[in-house]
Design an enzyme around this catalytic site. Structure first.
Site, short mmCIF file in Angstrom:
data_model
loop_
_atom_site.label_atom_id
_atom_site.label_comp_id
_atom_site.label_asym_id
_atom_site.label_seq_id
_atom_site.Cartn_x
_atom_site.Cartn_y
_atom_site.Cartn_z
N LYS A 179 -20.05 -6.78 -12.71
CA LYS A 179 -20.00 -6.01 -11.45
C LYS A 179 -20.75 -4.68 -11.59
O LYS A 179 -21.51 -4.28 -10.71
CB LYS A 179 -18.53 -5.76 -11.08
CG LYS A 179 -18.31 -4.82 -9.93
CD LYS A 179 -18.73 -5.39 -8.61
CE LYS A 179 -18.70 -4.33 -7.53
NZ LYS A 179 -19.17 -4.80 -6.24
N HIS A 214 -47.54 -8.23 -2.45
CA HIS A 214 -47.72 -8.88 -3.75
C HIS A 214 -46.60 -9.91 -3.91
O HIS A 214 -45.44 -9.60 -3.64
CB HIS A 214 -47.64 -7.83 -4.87
CG HIS A 214 -47.91 -8.37 -6.24
ND1 HIS A 214 -47.05 -9.23 -6.87
CD2 HIS A 214 -48.93 -8.16 -7.10
CE1 HIS A 214 -47.53 -9.54 -8.06
NE2 HIS A 214 -48.69 -8.90 -8.21
N CYS A 253 -19.36 2.29 -4.24
CA CYS A 253 -19.75 1.37 -5.31
C CYS A 253 -21.02 1.82 -6.04
O CYS A 253 -20.95 2.24 -7.19
CB CYS A 253 -19.95 -0.03 -4.73
SG CYS A 253 -18.42 -0.74 -4.11
N ASP A 290 0.85 -1.20 0.00
CA ASP A 290 0.00 0.00 0.00
C ASP A 290 0.88 1.24 0.00
O ASP A 290 1.95 1.25 0.63
CB ASP A 290 -0.93 0.02 1.22
CG ASP A 290 -2.16 0.87 0.98
OD1 ASP A 290 -3.26 0.31 0.87
OD2 ASP A 290 -2.02 2.11 0.85
N ARG A 345 -17.65 -8.52 -4.65
CA ARG A 345 -19.03 -8.09 -4.40
C ARG A 345 -19.42 -8.27 -2.94
O ARG A 345 -20.58 -8.51 -2.63
CB ARG A 345 -19.98 -8.85 -5.32
CG ARG A 345 -19.52 -10.29 -5.49
CD ARG A 345 -20.49 -11.22 -6.05
NE ARG A 345 -20.93 -10.99 -7.39
CZ ARG A 345 -21.17 -11.97 -8.26
NH1 ARG A 345 -20.93 -13.21 -7.93
NH2 ARG A 345 -21.67 -11.72 -9.46
N VAL A 346 -18.41 -8.16 -2.05
CA VAL A 346 -18.70 -8.35 -0.63
C VAL A 346 -19.47 -7.16 -0.04
O VAL A 346 -19.40 -6.04 -0.55
CB VAL A 346 -17.41 -8.53 0.19
CG1 VAL A 346 -16.79 -9.88 -0.08
CG2 VAL A 346 -16.43 -7.41 -0.10
N1 NAD Z 1 -15.45 -1.30 -0.27
C1 NAD Z 1 -16.32 -2.12 -0.84
O1 NAD Z 1 -17.29 -2.52 -0.22
C2 NAD Z 1 -16.09 -2.64 -2.24
C3 NAD Z 1 -16.88 -3.70 -2.68
C4 NAD Z 1 -16.66 -4.22 -3.95
C5 NAD Z 1 -15.69 -3.64 -4.77
N2 NAD Z 1 -14.93 -2.60 -4.32
C6 NAD Z 1 -13.92 -2.06 -5.21
O2 NAD Z 1 -12.64 -2.47 -4.74
C7 NAD Z 1 -11.67 -1.47 -5.04
C8 NAD Z 1 -10.96 -1.06 -3.76
O3 NAD Z 1 -11.92 -0.50 -2.90
P1 NAD Z 1 -11.66 -0.33 -1.35
O4 NAD Z 1 -13.01 -0.05 -0.76
O5 NAD Z 1 -10.85 -1.43 -0.82
O6 NAD Z 1 -10.78 1.01 -1.38
P2 NAD Z 1 -9.93 1.65 -0.18
O7 NAD Z 1 -9.80 3.08 -0.48
O8 NAD Z 1 -10.49 1.20 1.12
O9 NAD Z 1 -8.52 0.95 -0.33
C9 NAD Z 1 -7.70 1.15 -1.42
C10 NAD Z 1 -6.26 1.13 -0.91
O10 NAD Z 1 -5.41 1.21 -2.06
C11 NAD Z 1 -4.30 2.00 -1.69
N3 NAD Z 1 -3.64 2.46 -2.91
C12 NAD Z 1 -3.98 3.46 -3.75
N4 NAD Z 1 -3.13 3.51 -4.79
C13 NAD Z 1 -2.25 2.50 -4.62
C14 NAD Z 1 -1.14 2.04 -5.36
N5 NAD Z 1 -0.77 2.60 -6.51
N6 NAD Z 1 -0.43 1.00 -4.87
C15 NAD Z 1 -0.78 0.41 -3.70
N7 NAD Z 1 -1.84 0.81 -2.96
C16 NAD Z 1 -2.56 1.83 -3.42
C17 NAD Z 1 -4.88 3.09 -0.82
O11 NAD Z 1 -3.88 3.70 -0.01
C18 NAD Z 1 -5.92 2.30 -0.01
O12 NAD Z 1 -5.37 1.82 1.22
C19 NAD Z 1 -12.44 -0.33 -5.71
O13 NAD Z 1 -12.39 -0.49 -7.10
C20 NAD Z 1 -13.86 -0.54 -5.24
O14 NAD Z 1 -14.80 -0.01 -6.14
C21 NAD Z 1 -15.11 -2.10 -3.06
#
Ligand code: NAD
Length: 419
Positions: A212, A250, A266, A33, A160-161
């Site tokens: 998705k 219904h 999302c 990260d 899709r959690v």
């Molecule tokens: N949160 C949800 O419930 C959920 C559900 C399904 C899908 N998603 C998708 O999953 C993806 C991630 O979402 P999230 O909620 O985990 O996001 P988040 O913001 O919680 O986490 C993303 C992480 O990526 C890190 N990051 C950013 N750029 C980076 C890089 N170049 N290298 C390494 N780390 C990097 C950030 O510092 C952050 O910690 C998104 O595309 C989101 O749409 C999220």
């Protein structure tokens, strides 16, 4: 193929639980990260997000030596990219996080590696990621040019959690596996089968991307219907909660519950990825977004009316002496996630227009976000209930469920909590 080392790039709400679950299956996991603070917290065996039971799983994984976090990618057999995919000001998808994540892992890729894009992505993003990787590593071959004989396998496997249930759903949910070739899909399945007990269903990368987006657009359109109904019912002096309860009797009708809008990373975002690619065709999807995005403004009108009602009943007071309490800031119940939250937007707008005190109650956070913390203070449920003249219920957190005793106060209930 045995995956000895798995790297998860992006340790947020999706990446950290995924990394922890692989580690709990005794795989060596390298979490990457760019956020040094998150990396330090994880390496101490702690977590920087709220998700039930995740703290225990991460703590065990780190102390037993299966999970380690770093800011710099290291070689691994599989890479899962779970970085943010927001949209830009014009609702165009912002792929810069995927671009920088893929460029950061490119130097450590080796023949036989699998790269999975987990981030929710517009159609074509996996091919774009593959192109960035190929550009950075001309010495390796990729599926877009070498098909089944490529050195690197690439797939899109969307997540899709449900926040709040991530550890359970990661394991139990079915997964859509969209490889760039059938061999890419097969390798991705063998990776996910390390912990996934749901079915892994194979398709191609573009269909997996669209799948998705379709799931979240379907939710968005359904919520827009409920939100539109709530505004129609308000005009017609009908209780929308009762109406929906009746209509849902219904056997083939299942209307969702209205709310103050739609938030989160999302549902409020992903439909735009469809609209941006196919603006002529995605008319209903765009309109649903607009209906849901307009709901916070409708709530603000209701708050203005509630303040006027309070002042009418208390003619000795001025608006400056009216205290408004906003209950809930998260984008949905029982989580700490404030991203794209309509409750935040509404609270900000109330602060901007209301001359009197505004209180915020959010049991799931320890401090207010920067956008709010200079203007209001975080308050407990009890003191907000005691001090406030007008209650604005924005999130149906479990802590708010027994607030019906405050029914004698003027309120705007966007979630039907006090119904
Ligand atoms: N949160 C949800 O419930 C959920 C559900 C399904 C899908 N998603 C998708 O999953 C993806 C991630 O979402 P999230 O909620 O985990 O996001 P988040 O913001 O919680 O986490 C993303 C992480 O990526 C890190 N990051 C950013 N750029 C980076 C890089 N170049 N290298 C390494 N780390 C990097 C950030 O510092 C952050 O910690 C998104 O595309 C989101 O749409 C999220």
């Amino acid at each position: 193929m045995p995956f000895n080392t798995i790297s998860v790039v992006g340790l947020g709400y999706i990446g950290l639980p995924t990394a922890a679950v692989f580690a709990s299956r005794k795989k060596q996991v390298i979490g990457v990260d760019v956020n040094q603070n998150a990396v330090d917290i994880i390496n101490r065996g702690q977590i920087h997000i709220v998700e039930p039971d995740l703290d225990m799983v991460v703590h065990a994984a780190v102390t037993e030596g299966y999970l380690r976090a770093t800011t710099l990618p290291e070689p691994a057999d599989a890479f899962l990219i779970a970085v943010p995919t927001p949209f830009k000001g014009d609702h165009e998808p912002d792929l810069t996080y995927i671009e920088s994540a893929s460029k950061s892992i490119a130097p450590v890729l080796k023949k036989g590696d699998l790269v999975i894009l987990e981030s929710t992505s517009p159609v074509g993003a996996t091919e774009q990621m593959a192109a960035w990787l190929a550009e950075a590593r001309p010495d390796l071959s990729f599926p877009q040019t070498h098909g089944e004989s490529s050195d690197i396998r690439i797939a899109h496997c969307p997540e899709r959690v449900l926040p709040g249930h991530v550890l359970h759903e990661l394991v139990q949910n079915d997964r859509v596996i969209g490889g760039m070739t059938p061999k890419c899909s097969a390798l991705a399945i063998s990776l996910y089968k390390i912990f996934v007990q749901g079915e892994c269903i194979v398709t191609n990368a573009r269909t997996a991307e669209m799948c998705k987006l379709t799931e979240n657009s379907s939710r968005d359109v359904s919520i827009a219907f409920a939100n539109e109904l709530s505004m129609i019912c308000d005009k017609l002096d009908i209780n929308v909660w009762e109406l929906i309860r009746l209509a849902n009797r219904h056997p083939r009708v299942n209307i969702l519950q209205p709310g103050p809008g739609v938030g989160g990373h999302c549902i409020a975002v992903d439909p735009w990825f469809i609209v941006s690619k196919t603006p002529e065709q995605a008319r209903l999807i765009r309109t649903a977004r607009e209906v849901n995005d307009s709901k916070p403004l409708w709530v603000i009108d209701k708050v203005k009316l509630a303040v006027a009602e309070f002042l009418q009943a208390n003619p000795d007071k001025t608006a400056r002496e009216v205290t408004i309490a906003c209950f809930g800031l998260a984008f949905k119940a029982d989580i700490d996630d404030l991203r794209e939250s309509p409750a935040i937007e509404i609270t900000q707008r109330i602060i901007a227009i209301h001359p009197g005190p505004v209180l915020a109650v959010e049991p799931n956070i320890m401090e207010l976000p920067n956008s709010l913390n200079e203007k209001i203070s975080l308050t407990s449920i009890q003191s907000a209930m005691n001090e406030a003249d007008v209650l604005v219920l924005l999130v149906d957190h479990k802590e708010f469920k027994d607030m019906s005793k405050t029914l004698d106060k003027v309120h705007v209930d966007t979630r039907g909590i006090l119904r």
